[in-house]
Design a protein around this motif. Sequence first.
Motif, PDB file in Angstrom:
ATOM      1  N   SER A 123       0.849  -1.192   0.000  1.00  0.00           N
ATOM      2  CA  SER A 123       0.000   0.000   0.000  1.00  0.00           C
ATOM      3  C   SER A 123       0.879   1.235   0.000  1.00  0.00           C
ATOM      4  CB  SER A 123      -0.920   0.020   1.223  1.00  0.00           C
ATOM      5  OG  SER A 123      -1.688   1.218   1.249  1.00  0.00           O
ATOM      6  N   LEU A 124       0.411   2.299  -0.669  1.00  0.00           N
ATOM      7  CA  LEU A 124       1.104   3.587  -0.636  1.00  0.00           C
ATOM      8  C   LEU A 124       0.523   4.509   0.428  1.00  0.00           C
ATOM      9  CD1 LEU A 124       1.675   4.280  -4.440  1.00  0.00           C
ATOM     10  CD2 LEU A 124       3.285   3.387  -2.748  1.00  0.00           C
ATOM     11  N   ASP A 125      -0.415   4.003   1.178  1.00  0.00           N
ATOM     12  CA  ASP A 125      -0.944   4.707   2.352  1.00  0.00           C
ATOM     13  C   ASP A 125      -0.171   4.182   3.565  1.00  0.00           C
ATOM     14  OD1 ASP A 125      -2.305   5.403   4.683  1.00  0.00           O
ATOM     15  OD2 ASP A 125      -4.268   5.311   3.728  1.00  0.00           O
ATOM     16  N   PRO A 126       0.634   5.011   4.232  1.00  0.00           N
ATOM     17  CA  PRO A 126       1.456   4.523   5.343  1.00  0.00           C
ATOM     18  C   PRO A 126       0.655   3.802   6.418  1.00  0.00           C
ATOM     19  CG  PRO A 126       2.127   6.735   4.724  1.00  0.00           C
ATOM     20  CD  PRO A 126       0.870   6.436   3.952  1.00  0.00           C
ATOM     21  N   ARG A 127      -0.563   4.242   6.683  1.00  0.00           N
ATOM     22  CA  ARG A 127      -1.370   3.575   7.717  1.00  0.00           C
ATOM     23  C   ARG A 127      -1.811   2.184   7.261  1.00  0.00           C
ATOM     24  NH1 ARG A 127      -5.658   8.278   8.575  1.00  0.00           N
ATOM     25  NH2 ARG A 127      -5.369   8.215   6.309  1.00  0.00           N
ATOM     26  N   MET A 128      -2.215   2.077   6.000  1.00  0.00           N
ATOM     27  CA  MET A 128      -2.602   0.774   5.484  1.00  0.00           C
ATOM     28  C   MET A 128      -1.394  -0.149   5.359  1.00  0.00           C
ATOM     29  SD  MET A 128      -4.882  -1.367   4.641  1.00  0.00           S
ATOM     30  CE  MET A 128      -6.323  -0.271   4.702  1.00  0.00           C
ATOM     31  N   PHE A 129      -0.253   0.427   4.964  1.00  0.00           N
ATOM     32  CA  PHE A 129       0.992  -0.337   4.916  1.00  0.00           C
ATOM     33  C   PHE A 129       1.276  -0.953   6.286  1.00  0.00           C
ATOM     34  CE2 PHE A 129       5.524  -0.829   5.488  1.00  0.00           C
ATOM     35  CZ  PHE A 129       5.975  -1.351   4.279  1.00  0.00           C
TER      36      PHE A 129
END
Length: 326
Positions: A123-129
Amino acid sequence: MSLLQDDFGRKFQYLRMSVTDVCNFKCSYCLPDGYHADGKPKFLNLNEIENLISAFAKVGTRKVRITGGEPTLRRDFTDIVRLVADNPDIQTVATTTNGYRLAQHAKEWYDAGLRRINVSVDSLDPRMFHQITGENKFDEVMRGIDAALEAGFERVKVNAVLLKDLNDRDLPKFLDWIKGTPIDLRFIELMETGLGRDYFQAHHLAGADIRSQLLQTGWSRDISGSEDGPAQNFSHPDFEGRIGLIMPYEQNFCASCNRLRVSAKGKLHLCLFTESGVDLRDLLQSPEQQGELIERLHQQLHHKKETHYLHQGVTGVTQHLASIGG
């Protein structure tokens, strides 16, 4: 010496060699509870790896991917890269990594002979990563990808496992990223492993859905190359990067199989979803055993199945992909 070939005419010039089961991430689709050693690990040592690579090179292997677990956790990872690269018959040395050490070591590994690298970024969303991997290391991994591009790697690929209700909304972000960045983005369809049926049913997303979106927005499928294996690759004139789809539930997925796997403890796996591995380690102790080792490889290829039978719900006994370098 005859090349490795199975009873269906498939030739195997690509070896995925795991060097450790250990991983420091806790990806929800692979090691959700983290790595737990099964007794004291005794992974292949440098001498055994050298004898393994030598034998495979003699029967046609030209590409070696060093995998794990997380292969860069091996303190001798650079030595392993150099050992493989020093074999004159091996044309391409690659690795797959979670990228957490890449920023510090990209140049070192390149100088040792590593030429291609796949980095897992789901993911490129840090939270989802963080949610998917169990680790808050998004910025470190992205710095590592930048370092790999600067180091001059022939090809930098980014792997993302497609996960419904988790990262399925990230496609626009990924597309924005590769518009001006020369990387190969690989979307990998979630595969059901022996202990992951509930997770699979909750999060499986068909790669064909992504393919349809790409074709509708100006992407075109590339002609398959000899090293592509089962991947379907797509290009767009306005994008520097490419997109690849790995869809194991696609019809005839296994027809282009060109790879074999050896686990970190020296077992040959004819398929990612194998029922069991065949021990090679007893024949990795001395160069004098090369002939017998090669004969065992040829014999075992007669047992390779035509397909993985995932469509029939056969998932083998693979508990997690890290165990055999998935």
